[in-house]
Design a protein around this motif. Structure first.
Motif, PDB file in Angstrom:
ATOM      1  N   LYS A   1      -7.716  -3.172  -1.432  1.00 22.43           N
ATOM      2  CA  LYS A   1      -6.884  -2.067  -2.184  1.00 22.43           C
ATOM      3  C   LYS A   1      -6.850  -1.003  -1.528  1.00 22.43           C
ATOM      4  CE  LYS A   1      -7.449  -3.612  -6.893  1.00 22.43           C
ATOM      5  NZ  LYS A   1      -6.654  -4.903  -6.568  1.00 22.43           N
ATOM      6  N   THR A   2      -7.743  -0.285  -0.823  1.00 18.76           N
ATOM      7  CA  THR A   2      -7.654   1.079  -0.410  1.00 18.76           C
ATOM      8  C   THR A   2      -7.915   0.939   1.162  1.00 18.76           C
ATOM      9  OG1 THR A   2      -8.250   1.769  -2.620  1.00 18.76           O
ATOM     10  CG2 THR A   2      -8.310   3.265  -0.623  1.00 18.76           C
TER      11      THR A   2
ATOM     12  N   GLN B   1      -1.551  -2.849   5.920  1.00 23.06           N
ATOM     13  CA  GLN B   1      -0.773  -3.066   4.782  1.00 23.06           C
ATOM     14  C   GLN B   1      -0.701  -4.955   4.571  1.00 23.06           C
ATOM     15  OE1 GLN B   1       0.954  -1.851   2.534  1.00 23.06           O
ATOM     16  NE2 GLN B   1       2.100   0.085   3.322  1.00 23.06           N
TER      17      GLN B   1
ATOM     18  N   ILE C   1      -3.830  -5.504   2.629  1.00 23.45           N
ATOM     19  CA  ILE C   1      -3.557  -5.199   1.190  1.00 23.45           C
ATOM     20  C   ILE C   1      -2.554  -6.196   0.727  1.00 23.45           C
ATOM     21  CG2 ILE C   1      -2.228  -3.319  -0.298  1.00 23.45           C
ATOM     22  CD1 ILE C   1      -3.411  -1.434   1.605  1.00 23.45           C
TER      23      ILE C   1
ATOM     24  N   LEU D   1      -3.842   4.617   2.153  1.00 21.66           N
ATOM     25  CA  LEU D   1      -3.071   3.771   1.417  1.00 21.66           C
ATOM     26  C   LEU D   1      -3.718   3.133   0.332  1.00 21.66           C
ATOM     27  CD1 LEU D   1      -1.497   1.551   4.310  1.00 21.66           C
ATOM     28  CD2 LEU D   1      -1.218   3.862   3.663  1.00 21.66           C
ATOM     29  N   ARG D   2      -3.191   2.845  -1.063  1.00 18.94           N
ATOM     30  CA  ARG D   2      -3.584   2.310  -2.046  1.00 18.94           C
ATOM     31  C   ARG D   2      -2.540   1.289  -2.509  1.00 18.94           C
ATOM     32  NH1 ARG D   2      -7.102   4.285  -6.355  1.00 18.94           N
ATOM     33  NH2 ARG D   2      -8.738   4.229  -4.593  1.00 18.94           N
ATOM     34  N   ALA D   3      -3.170   0.098  -2.817  1.00 24.10           N
ATOM     35  CA  ALA D   3      -2.255  -0.878  -3.497  1.00 24.10           C
ATOM     36  C   ALA D   3      -1.721  -0.662  -4.764  1.00 24.10           C
ATOM     37  CB  ALA D   3      -3.208  -2.186  -3.403  1.00 24.10           C
ATOM     38  N   ASP D   4      -0.416  -0.987  -4.778  1.00 24.58           N
ATOM     39  CA  ASP D   4       0.228  -0.606  -6.087  1.00 24.58           C
ATOM     40  C   ASP D   4       0.415  -2.171  -6.838  1.00 24.58           C
ATOM     41  OD1 ASP D   4       2.369  -1.788  -4.820  1.00 24.58           O
ATOM     42  OD2 ASP D   4       3.770  -0.246  -5.197  1.00 24.58           O
TER      43      ASP D   4
ATOM     44  N   GLY E   1       0.887  -1.139  -0.079  1.00 21.04           N
ATOM     45  CA  GLY E   1      -0.009   0.157  -0.061  1.00 21.04           C
ATOM     46  C   GLY E   1       0.954   1.295   0.001  1.00 21.04           C
ATOM     47  N   LYS E   2       0.743   2.016  -0.925  1.00 19.11           N
ATOM     48  CA  LYS E   2       1.362   3.306  -1.104  1.00 19.11           C
ATOM     49  C   LYS E   2       0.540   4.426  -0.549  1.00 19.11           C
ATOM     50  CE  LYS E   2       5.120   3.339  -4.207  1.00 19.11           C
ATOM     51  NZ  LYS E   2       6.359   4.170  -3.610  1.00 19.11           N
TER      52      LYS E   2
ATOM     53  N   ASN F   1       6.073  -5.139   2.255  1.00 15.74           N
ATOM     54  CA  ASN F   1       5.992  -4.351   3.535  1.00 15.74           C
ATOM     55  C   ASN F   1       7.144  -4.513   4.521  1.00 15.74           C
ATOM     56  OD1 ASN F   1       5.056  -2.139   5.222  1.00 15.74           O
ATOM     57  ND2 ASN F   1       3.584  -3.666   6.394  1.00 15.74           N
TER      58      ASN F   1
END
Ligand code: UT7
Length: 322
Positions: free
Chosen positions: A133-134, A124, A127, A167-170, A3-4, A176
């Motif tokens: 995802k978010t 994280q 994710i 946080l959004r999954a890349d 997660g970014k 992590n």
């Protein structure tokens, strides 16, 4: 997959309590507080309008706006707090309602000042496992609810605030990188007990306050934080010299200076906002990240190590790349 952090936000109550104000309340001085802690002032929440959940809502809205997402995209909300005004429903459910994140699952967690990092790493894990995802991760604290305003050993330290991250999954194959620890045997160093749970009291406590052995917590922090940062670097082959910023829980500027020295990393890499906020527990790391982003210091590719520590005892460290 990782997660970014795509959005950050914070909230600070408007009421400021300065060291000079505290001089009127307990036997202390601005000089002593600044020299021993680095704190000049702290913000105190309004009991009617600035509860843990209300401050969390404000921080969350800013983070969602910064991320530029629709709240309905949020899959999970995790809120860290040790000082909630309400037991149920959880503050994360209040946030869900207020921001319109109707598809999110929600829960609160408590690992004191390590709370934000614990919540961040929990999110994280959801994710990384591909479940969500978010995520919206929040640290929100009304420490003033539990401060004994006649105890100069604690009342000078704490402040109220909230901070949040989206946080959004890349789609990368990155993992992590984190370490979390706890030592329940040292729980007596810093505690606040519910009055009905006190075993040895002849009468019930009139009010619940933070009770702290400041020296013990200080010794723990200056030892455990450098150790866990070194552990994180060894575990994931991170070169400390490649890390741009070390974002530590803001408990005492002398703790941060000692960590810098013990790690042989220049103090310039340790941003601080403790002078104007005091110790805001789980809100300190996301609030400082928000400030850094606003100041243009978190660019794509910026590498940080965040580290939190506090009651439990609990402590943790995370490697975060922007
Ligand atoms: O998130 C984690 C939460 N907790 C912490 O991070 C706390 C970590 N610990 C600390 O930050 C420090 O231990 C404190 C700031 C709490 C205290 O600083 P210290 O340098 O460890 O002071 P001390 O407790 O050893 O006290 C030194 C002296 C004592 O007087 P005597 O016995 O030497 O005459 C205290 O009574 O300073 C006195 N003192 C104060 N004087 C003025 C203690 N608090 C105050 C005060 N103002 N507020």
């Amino acid at each position: 997959m990782i997660g970014k952090i795509i959005g950050l936000g914070s909230y600070l109550p408007s009421k400021v309590l300065s060291n000079k104000d505290l001089e009127e309340m307990v036997e202390t001085s601005d000089e002593w507080i600044v020299e021993r802690t680095g704190i000049r002032e702290r913000h105190i929440s309004d009991p009617y309008t600035e509860s843990v959940s209300q401050m969390a809502v404000n921080a969350a809205k800013s983070a969602i706006e910064d991320a530029g997402i629709d709240p309905e995209e949020i899959d999970i909300i995790i809120l860290a707090s040790t000082t909630s005004n309400m037991i149920v429903p959880s503050s994360s459910c209040v946030v869900q309602k207020e921001v319109g994140a109707k598809n999110a699952c929600c829960f609160d967690l408590n690992s004191a000042c390590t709370g934000f990092l614990t919540a961040y790493n929990t999110a994280q894990s959801f994710i990384e496992s591909g479940h969500y995802k978010t995520a919206l991760v929040i640290g929100s604290e009304c420490t003033s609810n539990y401060v004994d305003w006649t105890d100069r050993g604690t009342c000078i330290l704490f402040g109220d605030a909230a901070g949040a991250a989206v946080l959004r999954a890349d789609e990368s194959d990155k993992k992590n990188m984190f370490v979390l620890h706890a030592d329940g045997k040292k729980g007596d160093c810093l505690y606040a007990e519910n009055m009905k749970q006190r075993k040895d009291a002849e009468e019930l406590l009139p009010k619940t306050f933070f009770l702290m052995d400041g020296k013990e917590v200080f010794k723990f922090a200056v030892t455990a934080v450098p150790a866990i940062i070194n552990e994180l670097c060894e575990k994931y082959s991170i070169n400390k010299d490649d890390v741009d910023l070390f974002v530590l829980h803001q408990a005492n500027s002398r703790i941060i200076e000692a960590v810098s020295k013990r790690l042989s990393v220049p103090l310039e890499k340790f941003p601080m906002n403790i002078a104007s906020m005091g110790n805001t527990s789980s809100a300190s790391i996301p609030s400082l990240l928000t400030e850094l982003k606003k100041a243009g210091k978190l660019k794509p590719g910026t590498k940080i190590i965040a580290s939190g520590f506090g009651a439990g005892l609990t402590w943790g460290a995370s490697y975060i790349e922007f």
